[in-house]
Scaffold this motif. Structure first.
Motif, PDB file in Angstrom:
ATOM      1  N   GLU A 109      12.731  -6.189   7.185  1.00 20.03           N
ATOM      2  CA  GLU A 109      12.754  -5.208   7.838  1.00 20.03           C
ATOM      3  C   GLU A 109      11.150  -5.167   8.713  1.00 20.03           C
ATOM      4  OE1 GLU A 109      12.888  -3.530  11.280  1.00 20.03           O
ATOM      5  OE2 GLU A 109      12.434  -2.150   9.700  1.00 20.03           O
ATOM      6  N   PRO A 110      11.067  -4.812   7.156  1.00 23.64           N
ATOM      7  CA  PRO A 110       9.818  -3.630   7.471  1.00 23.64           C
ATOM      8  C   PRO A 110       8.337  -5.590   8.073  1.00 23.64           C
ATOM      9  CG  PRO A 110       9.715  -2.717   5.532  1.00 23.64           C
ATOM     10  CD  PRO A 110      11.491  -3.723   5.789  1.00 23.64           C
ATOM     11  N   PHE A 111       8.513  -6.106   7.300  1.00 23.81           N
ATOM     12  CA  PHE A 111       7.692  -7.321   7.538  1.00 23.81           C
ATOM     13  C   PHE A 111       7.553  -7.071   9.331  1.00 23.81           C
ATOM     14  CE2 PHE A 111       7.124 -11.376   8.312  1.00 23.81           C
ATOM     15  CZ  PHE A 111       5.267 -11.469   7.961  1.00 23.81           C
ATOM     16  N   ARG A 112       8.979  -7.219   9.696  1.00 25.46           N
ATOM     17  CA  ARG A 112       9.117  -8.266  10.581  1.00 25.46           C
ATOM     18  C   ARG A 112       8.105  -6.964  12.095  1.00 25.46           C
ATOM     19  NH1 ARG A 112      14.678  -9.480   8.601  1.00 25.46           N
ATOM     20  NH2 ARG A 112      15.382  -7.794  10.434  1.00 25.46           N
ATOM     21  N   ALA A 113       8.610  -5.563  11.345  1.00 31.41           N
ATOM     22  CA  ALA A 113       8.494  -4.751  12.550  1.00 31.41           C
ATOM     23  C   ALA A 113       7.095  -4.894  13.231  1.00 31.41           C
ATOM     24  CB  ALA A 113       8.273  -2.694  11.270  1.00 31.41           C
ATOM     25  N   ALA A 114       6.007  -4.849  11.351  1.00 32.30           N
ATOM     26  CA  ALA A 114       4.754  -5.497  11.271  1.00 32.30           C
ATOM     27  C   ALA A 114       4.076  -6.649  12.214  1.00 32.30           C
ATOM     28  CB  ALA A 114       4.260  -5.890   9.945  1.00 32.30           C
ATOM     29  N   LEU A 115       5.059  -7.889  11.886  1.00 36.83           N
ATOM     30  CA  LEU A 115       4.878  -9.263  12.986  1.00 36.83           C
ATOM     31  C   LEU A 115       5.210  -8.578  14.695  1.00 36.83           C
ATOM     32  CD1 LEU A 115       4.232 -12.108  12.484  1.00 36.83           C
ATOM     33  CD2 LEU A 115       6.939 -12.360  12.652  1.00 36.83           C
ATOM     34  N   PRO A 119       3.490  -5.489  22.680  1.00 35.43           N
ATOM     35  CA  PRO A 119       4.367  -5.209  23.810  1.00 35.43           C
ATOM     36  C   PRO A 119       4.451  -3.512  24.061  1.00 35.43           C
ATOM     37  CG  PRO A 119       6.076  -5.581  22.368  1.00 35.43           C
ATOM     38  CD  PRO A 119       4.767  -6.093  21.572  1.00 35.43           C
ATOM     39  N   MET A 120       4.279  -2.936  22.946  1.00 33.77           N
ATOM     40  CA  MET A 120       4.762  -1.498  22.741  1.00 33.77           C
ATOM     41  C   MET A 120       3.816  -1.373  23.466  1.00 33.77           C
ATOM     42  SD  MET A 120       8.193  -2.087  21.821  1.00 33.77           S
ATOM     43  CE  MET A 120       8.487   0.188  21.749  1.00 33.77           C
ATOM     44  N   ALA A 121       2.170  -1.312  23.332  1.00 35.45           N
ATOM     45  CA  ALA A 121       0.851  -0.578  23.324  1.00 35.45           C
ATOM     46  C   ALA A 121       0.887   0.765  22.802  1.00 35.45           C
ATOM     47  CB  ALA A 121       1.315  -0.077  24.371  1.00 35.45           C
ATOM     48  N   VAL A 122       1.091   0.041  20.907  1.00 38.65           N
ATOM     49  CA  VAL A 122       0.833   0.859  20.243  1.00 38.65           C
ATOM     50  C   VAL A 122      -0.353   1.583  19.711  1.00 38.65           C
ATOM     51  CG1 VAL A 122       3.471   1.421  19.322  1.00 38.65           C
ATOM     52  CG2 VAL A 122       1.802  -0.604  17.755  1.00 38.65           C
ATOM     53  N   LYS A 123      -1.023   2.483  18.982  1.00 35.44           N
ATOM     54  CA  LYS A 123      -2.353   2.050  18.814  1.00 35.44           C
ATOM     55  C   LYS A 123      -2.806   2.090  17.677  1.00 35.44           C
ATOM     56  CE  LYS A 123      -4.511   5.643  21.432  1.00 35.44           C
ATOM     57  NZ  LYS A 123      -5.014   6.307  22.682  1.00 35.44           N
ATOM     58  N   GLY A 124      -3.784   2.419  16.891  1.00 37.45           N
ATOM     59  CA  GLY A 124      -4.962   2.901  15.955  1.00 37.45           C
ATOM     60  C   GLY A 124      -3.574   2.784  15.104  1.00 37.45           C
ATOM     61  N   GLU A 125      -3.481   3.864  13.972  1.00 43.25           N
ATOM     62  CA  GLU A 125      -2.844   3.639  12.698  1.00 43.25           C
ATOM     63  C   GLU A 125      -1.238   3.598  12.707  1.00 43.25           C
ATOM     64  OE1 GLU A 125      -4.546   6.529   9.890  1.00 43.25           O
ATOM     65  OE2 GLU A 125      -6.393   5.270   9.694  1.00 43.25           O
ATOM     66  N   GLN A 126      -0.901   3.343  13.680  1.00 42.20           N
ATOM     67  CA  GLN A 126       0.187   3.139  14.063  1.00 42.20           C
ATOM     68  C   GLN A 126       0.492   1.830  13.925  1.00 42.20           C
ATOM     69  OE1 GLN A 126       0.518   4.507  18.482  1.00 42.20           O
ATOM     70  NE2 GLN A 126       2.599   5.790  18.003  1.00 42.20           N
ATOM     71  N   ILE A 127      -0.572   0.542  13.867  1.00 43.41           N
ATOM     72  CA  ILE A 127       0.086  -0.514  13.791  1.00 43.41           C
ATOM     73  C   ILE A 127      -0.594  -0.372  12.356  1.00 43.41           C
ATOM     74  CG2 ILE A 127      -1.299  -2.738  14.242  1.00 43.41           C
ATOM     75  CD1 ILE A 127      -2.404  -1.248  16.918  1.00 43.41           C
ATOM     76  N   ALA A 128       1.151  -0.954  11.982  1.00 46.21           N
ATOM     77  CA  ALA A 128       0.605  -1.395   9.791  1.00 46.21           C
ATOM     78  C   ALA A 128      -0.412  -1.853   9.684  1.00 46.21           C
ATOM     79  CB  ALA A 128       2.048  -1.867   9.936  1.00 46.21           C
ATOM     80  N   LEU A 129      -0.432  -1.605   8.567  1.00 48.17           N
ATOM     81  CA  LEU A 129      -2.210  -1.562   7.648  1.00 48.17           C
ATOM     82  C   LEU A 129      -2.501  -3.031   7.810  1.00 48.17           C
ATOM     83  CD1 LEU A 129      -4.497  -0.912   6.692  1.00 48.17           C
ATOM     84  CD2 LEU A 129      -3.261  -0.914   4.152  1.00 48.17           C
ATOM     85  N   GLY A 130      -1.487  -3.703   7.184  1.00 51.22           N
ATOM     86  CA  GLY A 130      -1.213  -5.242   6.926  1.00 51.22           C
ATOM     87  C   GLY A 130      -1.247  -6.197   8.089  1.00 51.22           C
ATOM     88  N   MET A 131      -0.904  -5.363   8.779  1.00 48.36           N
ATOM     89  CA  MET A 131      -1.325  -6.897  10.806  1.00 48.36           C
ATOM     90  C   MET A 131      -2.844  -7.037  10.913  1.00 48.36           C
ATOM     91  SD  MET A 131      -0.397  -8.372  12.554  1.00 48.36           S
ATOM     92  CE  MET A 131       1.056  -9.145  13.118  1.00 48.36           C
ATOM     93  N   ARG A 132      -3.469  -5.197  11.131  1.00 47.11           N
ATOM     94  CA  ARG A 132      -5.172  -4.972  11.456  1.00 47.11           C
ATOM     95  C   ARG A 132      -5.418  -5.530  10.199  1.00 47.11           C
ATOM     96  NH1 ARG A 132      -5.052   0.653   9.719  1.00 47.11           N
ATOM     97  NH2 ARG A 132      -3.297   1.501   9.324  1.00 47.11           N
ATOM     98  N   ILE A 133      -5.024  -5.738   8.438  1.00 42.38           N
ATOM     99  CA  ILE A 133      -6.254  -6.538   8.193  1.00 42.38           C
ATOM    100  C   ILE A 133      -5.893  -7.948   8.522  1.00 42.38           C
ATOM    101  CG2 ILE A 133      -6.104  -7.460   5.870  1.00 42.38           C
ATOM    102  CD1 ILE A 133      -4.717  -4.800   4.635  1.00 42.38           C
TER     103      ILE A 133
END
Ligand code: FE2
Length: 508
Positions: free
Chosen positions: A145-151, A164-178
């Motif tokens: 689940e945590p992986f899918r949330a990042a995906l 689709p959620m327009a989240v920003k900054g560190e709300q985006i998982a670190l793995g995905m920002r990398i």
């Protein structure tokens, strides 16, 4: 088989399906791992950073017809916008205009651009669909689940302008920002080496990308980009998978391949369930022909992935109701070539690829893309070809309604009589589809090759014609004919033809 090989294979398909250059996702994955390690990230983040770029575009076939309606060609738009900041209208609009201009007059391009802009709101739903399909697939590949949330954040942006959620900054998982930075670094590196990577990241920092991470990347850019200099991207990316390397076997592998099948069939409105249907038919036919467990498994799996190259052809072509132009027909024929390239990298899929890539070959050499002769088509490949045709005939296509079972069966039999499909494979597939079929007859201990010769002989072919149909020398064909006559205890072709008709070998 290694999971990295399986989703690496999927990533080759999604690269082709999104207009990205070859190995786009695998290059991103190799860089992401290195970057995550430079950052000192924990093991979980390093692993996520590796798998996220490979699966980021896996939902790309969702709503393809809508993307094609908006952009004209949903793959070309990826080519034309490569390396641009997707959040920047001034950067994107001229590129979109380029896509719209292809094959159109200036006025035509302006009209379709205006039409496209009016349909643009539909693309929001498409973006969400891509993400939802991607996380659904990730679940089928065994990701938690945590992986899918990042995906699900694959198209989010640091400045909150993503979807689709327009989240920003560190709300985006670190793995995905990398992963976002790694993928852009790969694009920049393609355009201008390490300097190009740095320039593109700095341009996108604070907009799509985490600016602090961009600066961390810049400090070690040459070291992080090193995998991009390696000659074999596939080997480099496979070697980059963080330990412990994950594997998929048995039912988990079947489920992964079914996921790829469903992702493929989502591309076109007329092919939903096609690949799993072909796989089921092929399995039943393999059992009927007693091809053995190993071939049955490989054939079933080949049925699941035989059409994976379809994702590289626009839905505008697959869904087109009217007659296709020559160039559209050519585009369609490229799908088996793309499929071959996609399936040929993973050693764990070698036996599957060997069958799957021959699905559109025909015994009379009229198939594509290799136009192989009968001799080069294994029994398994012949079964797959027959299963594919039968399944397709039973499905609706934009230019024709679905055929009934009897009509499809008679179509297959006539293709076997005409020499394009193998009569035994057709019989096996028809039996697998529930038609009543006589079991194959093997008169007087003829070998498979001799049966084939007898069939051709019964159709009135000369030795020279038999030789050319089987891609053998005329002399060898003559020897085969002689053996057939001897084994049948006859001396003339007419008598052999009578035996072929009596045993049903002359018919499909
Ligand atoms: Fe197919």
């Amino acid at each position: 088989m290694r999971l990295a090989e399986l989703i690496g294979t999927l990533s080759l398909a999604t690269d082709a399906g999104t207009g990205m250059p070859d190995y786009h996702a695998l290059r991103g994955a190799a860089v992401a791992v290195r970057f995550a390690r430079v950052l000192g990230a924990d093991a979980r983040t390093v692993a996520d950073a590796y798998y996220l770029p490979l699966l980021a575009a896996s939902g790309c076939t969702a709503e393809s017809h809508t993307s094609a309606e908006v952009f004209g060609d949903e793959i070309q738009i990826g080519v034309d916008t490569y390396g641009l900041d997707y959040g920047s209208a001034p950067a994107m609009l001229p590129a979109m205009f380029r896509t719209m201009s292809r094959g159109r007059s200036k006025v035509g391009a302006i009209v379709s651009m205006a039409r496209s802009m009016s349909k643009m709101p539909k693309m929001r739903a498409v973006g969400r669909a891509h993400c939802e399909v991607a996380i659904h697939l990730a679940e089928r590949f065994g990701f938690d689940e945590p992986f899918r949330a990042a995906l699900f954040q694959a198209f989010e942006r640091w400045d909150g302008s993503g979807r689709p959620m327009a989240v920003k900054g560190e709300q985006i998982a670190l793995g995905m920002r990398i992963a976002h930075i790694a993928v852009d670094a790969n694009v920049g590196h393609r355009l201008g080496g390490v300097d190009g990577a740095i320039a593109l990241l700095r341009k996108h920092g604070g907009r799509g990308l985490d600016p602090a991470l961009v600066e961390r990347f810049v400090v070690a850019a040459a070291e992080i980009c090193a995998p991009l200099e390696e000659p074999s991207t596939w080997n480099t990316a496979m070697a980059a998978e963080p330990a412990p390397q994950r594997s998929v076997e048995g039912e988990a592998l079947d489920e992964g391949l079914r996921a790829i099948a469903d992702m493929t069939d989502l591309k076109c409105r007329f092919t939903r369930g096609h690949s799993t249907g072909v796989a089921q038919l092929a399995r039943a036919a393999a059992a009927w022909l007693e091809l053995g467990d190993e071939t049955e498994t490989a054939l079933t799996r080949a049925g699941l992935v035989h059409d994976v190259g379809r994702v590289a052809v626009s839905a505008a072509i697959w869904d087109k109701p009217g007659p296709l132009t020559d160039s559209e027909r050519e585009r369609i024929r490229t799908h088996t070539y793309v499929g071959e390239r996609v399936l040929s990298k993973a050693p764990g899929l070698a036996s599957v690829a060997e069958i799957a890539t021959l699905a559109h070959e025909r015994l009379d050499g009229s198939g594509y893309h290799r136009r192989l002769p009968a001799a080069a088509c294994s029994t398994a490949a012949r079964v797959l070809a027959a299963a594919d045709v039968y399944q397709a005939l039973r499905e609706q296509r934009p230019h024709r309604p679905a055929m009934g079972a009897d009509q499809a069966a008679s179509e297959l039999r006539s293709m076997a009589r005409g020499g394009s499909l193998c009569p035994d494979a057709v019989a096996a597939v028809l039996s697998g589809a529930g038609h009543s079929v006589r079991p194959p007859v093997r008169p007087s201990g003829l070998t498979d090759r001799e049966i084939e010769v007898l069939r051709l002989l019964a159709r009135g072919l000369t030795n020279r014609e038999i030789a050319s149909a089987l891609d053998i020398s005329t002399k060898t064909a003559g020897h085969h004919v002689q053996h057939v006559l001897e084994k049948l205890h006859v001396t003339t072709r007419a008598a052999a033809t009578m035996i072929a008709m009596k045993t049903g070998l002359a018919q499909a």
